[in-house]
Design an enzyme around this catalytic site. Structure first.
Site, short mmCIF file in Angstrom:
data_model
loop_
_atom_site.label_atom_id
_atom_site.label_comp_id
_atom_site.label_asym_id
_atom_site.label_seq_id
_atom_site.Cartn_x
_atom_site.Cartn_y
_atom_site.Cartn_z
N SER A 247 1.14 -1.29 0.32
CA SER A 247 -0.05 0.16 -0.22
C SER A 247 0.70 1.43 -0.03
O SER A 247 1.66 1.53 -1.26
CB SER A 247 -0.79 0.26 1.39
OG SER A 247 -1.72 0.81 1.02
N ASP A 478 -8.90 -3.82 -5.83
CA ASP A 478 -8.66 -3.56 -4.24
C ASP A 478 -9.00 -2.44 -4.10
O ASP A 478 -9.45 -1.16 -5.61
CB ASP A 478 -7.18 -2.88 -4.69
CG ASP A 478 -6.52 -3.02 -3.38
OD1 ASP A 478 -7.12 -2.60 -2.82
OD2 ASP A 478 -5.55 -2.58 -3.62
N HIS A 506 -7.74 -5.90 -0.04
CA HIS A 506 -6.30 -4.93 -0.54
C HIS A 506 -5.15 -6.07 -0.46
O HIS A 506 -4.91 -6.65 0.71
CB HIS A 506 -6.75 -3.80 0.78
CG HIS A 506 -5.77 -2.60 0.62
ND1 HIS A 506 -4.89 -2.24 -0.50
CD2 HIS A 506 -5.09 -2.39 1.95
CE1 HIS A 506 -3.86 -1.58 -0.27
NE2 HIS A 506 -3.65 -1.80 0.88
#
Length: 538
Positions: A247, A478, A506
């Protein structure tokens, strides 16, 4: 109001996702053992004076080649067993090693104040086949790499831990590295859940942070953390950096590649952000990702029993959004006397979508309690978990680190007038359900418009000047870092290959055996995935 389900990927949400399908899940509470300190005078110089509210841009350092940084790059890390936390009865943290790494507060003035960066290491199982160190970052900004390694020492079992020392660190301003905690717990309860933020909501946090951390705030940005990571690489004895970032950690890895192209080893960036996209556009695109994920959940819900969203897939998502927005006028009381606001309820729902399809059953049950029985306790628990609130009502430092790091990264430009209206129109068109609660504040997450410090950083495409191939991993479903960002980052880096997971949720490493095998092979053996490789979810 800063909506808590936006760009931040909390340690619990990300680290658990990373390791899902391995041997356990990472925790989300603070760590013990490793220590950090507020800035302290370096041995070679006197304390530097506090910076002004608008510091001049920090010149680019020359890394290990800079004589002024020689002592930092040459330091020996003093490892010791981490202290076992009695609260984590299923984990013995003492099997992991803890230490601190000294880095300059300001790389332009390395003889001034220093920071103690909290670091943990879980040594490779097969020391005779050891490749080196693998640094990991769970996301955020503000996620704890210390927790990612220390709280689940067996979670990396397999090829990576066999061959690598697994190393986690807390970025400056987060976790145990000069953590930022600007509001007390009572004030934070109100600040993150209120449905009536008011004009001074963002200013309240900015003023509190400036009052407590004026000396640190200008230097907590991602570029300085990337520089810290290079000092850590050298202190670990590695010629090049091997790294797995999730991320926001993909932005940290990208900046490292830009800053130190000759030190890039094997980098994997999973759930990519888009460094060339402005914060406002970033938020619009992310809200669109959550809108799509919400509709996917709702469409699945109506095929299951029980489902509190009815039986019509075309109306289910609207019914859910209507209930959540309705809490603004009719909040639910909980057994502990707290209130489930619309903001908290939206946080609980959307943060759960990080987990993909495997999280949908729990979300269906939680919503049934709230929508059919008027019991908001479980939905508020989901929001608390995402916001880092423990059972005693205490918060970690990740929320304030999230804001401080983003603002230090240069996210200060904000549209106004016609540009603001155009942005609101685009947001309403792309994410009408998830943004209706507070559309203006959705654009400014975090709200850097009134932040006391400015940075020279601007959104820009990061081209890799390294000869090493970087692996970018994207997931088609996602919600937090839409797949298009992984495609975009791969193209902009140039010397990169995209590995794709088909599915919801995610990040990808913990959700697909196929992805995990490809990533492990790249990190351990240097086997680059074939361009166009696509993997199913588990």
């Amino acid at each position: 109001m800063i909506t808590r389900f936006s760009r931040r990927a909390l340690t619990a949400a990300v680290a658990a996702t990373v390791l899902a399908g391995c041997t356990g899940s990472a925790g989300s509470t603070g760590s013990t053992g490793a220590a950090s300190a507020t800035p302290s005078p370096a041995a070679t110089g006197s304390p530097s004076s506090a910076p002004t509210a608008t510091p001049t841009p920090t010149p680019k350092p020359t890394g290990a080649a800079d004589p002024a940084l020689k002592a930092f790059y040459g330091q020996q890390i003093a490892w010791a067993p981490c202290a076992d936390d009695p609260k984590t009865t299923k984990v013995d943290e003492s099997v992991v090693q803890c230490a601190t790494l000294k880095v300059p507060l300001d790389y332009a003035a390395p003889a001034g104040d220093v920071l103690d960066v909290a670091v943990v290491r879980n040594p490779a199982v097969k020391q005779d086949q050891r490749v080196g160190s693998l640094l990991v970052n769970p996301g955020g900004p503000g996620g704890s790499g210390v927790n990612m390694v220390e709280r689940n020492p067996d979670g990396w079992a397999g090829p990576l831990h066999d061959r690598f020392d697994m190393v986690g660190f807390d970025p400056r301003g987060a976790g145990l590295t000069s953590p930022l905690s600007c509001l007390d717990d009572k004030a934070r309860d109100e600040w993150i859940t209120t449905d009536a933020p008011g004009a001074d909501h963002g200013k309240a946090l900015a003023d509190a942070c400036q009052a407590k951390y004026a000396k640190v705030l200008p230097f907590v940005g991602t570029r300085n953390t990337a520089r810290d990571m290079d000092v850590l690489r050298a202190a670990l004895g590695d010629q090049k950096l091997n790294y797995l970032g999730m991320s926001y950690g993909t932005y940290l890895g990208s900046l490292y590649a830009e800053e130190f192209p000759d030190r890039v080893g094997r980098l994997v960036l999973d759930g990519a952000t888009s460094p060339s996209t402005s914060l406002v556009q970033h938020n619009i695109e992310q809200y669109a990702g959550f809108e799509r994920a919400l509709k996917a959940f709702a469409a699945d819900c109506v095929t299951k029993d029980p489902c509190s969203l009815g039986k019509d897939p075309d109306k289910a998502a609207q019914k859910l959004a209507g209930f959540l927005d309705g809490l603004k006028e009719h909040p639910l009381k909980t057994a502990k006397g707290r209130t489930l606001t619309a903001n908290a309820a939206w946080t609980g729902v959307l943060s759960t979508l990080y987990g993909g399809e495997k999280a949908w059953t729990n979300l269906r049950n939680v919503l049934a309690w709230a929508m059919l029985r008027d019991k908001g306790d479980f939905l508020l628990d989901l929001a608390d978990g995402y916001n880092g609130r423990d059972g005693d009502g205490r918060y970690g430092a990740s929320a304030d680190a999230y804001t401080a790091i983003h603002c230090a990264d240069g996210a200060t430009d904000a549209p106004a007038g016609e540009q603001l209206q155009a942005a609101l129109t685009e947001l309403a068109a792309k994410a009408p359900l998830v943004s209706a609660h507070e559309p203006t504040m959705a654009l400014f997450d975090p709200d850097c418009r009134i932040w006391p410090f400015r940075s020279a950083e601007k959104p820009h495409a990061i081209a890799s000047r390294s000869d090493a191939t970087i692996v970018v991993v994207g997931s088609t479903g996602d919600p937090a870092t839409p797949y298009a960002w992984s495609e975009k980052l791969t193209a902009e880096l140039g010397h990169a290959v995209l590995l794709t997971r088909e599915g919801e949720g995610h990040t990808a490493y913990g959700k697909s055996t196929c992805i995990r095998g490809s990533v492990d092979a790249f990190l351990v053996d240097g086997t680059v995935p074939a361009a166009g490789t696509r993997c199913p979810s588990d």
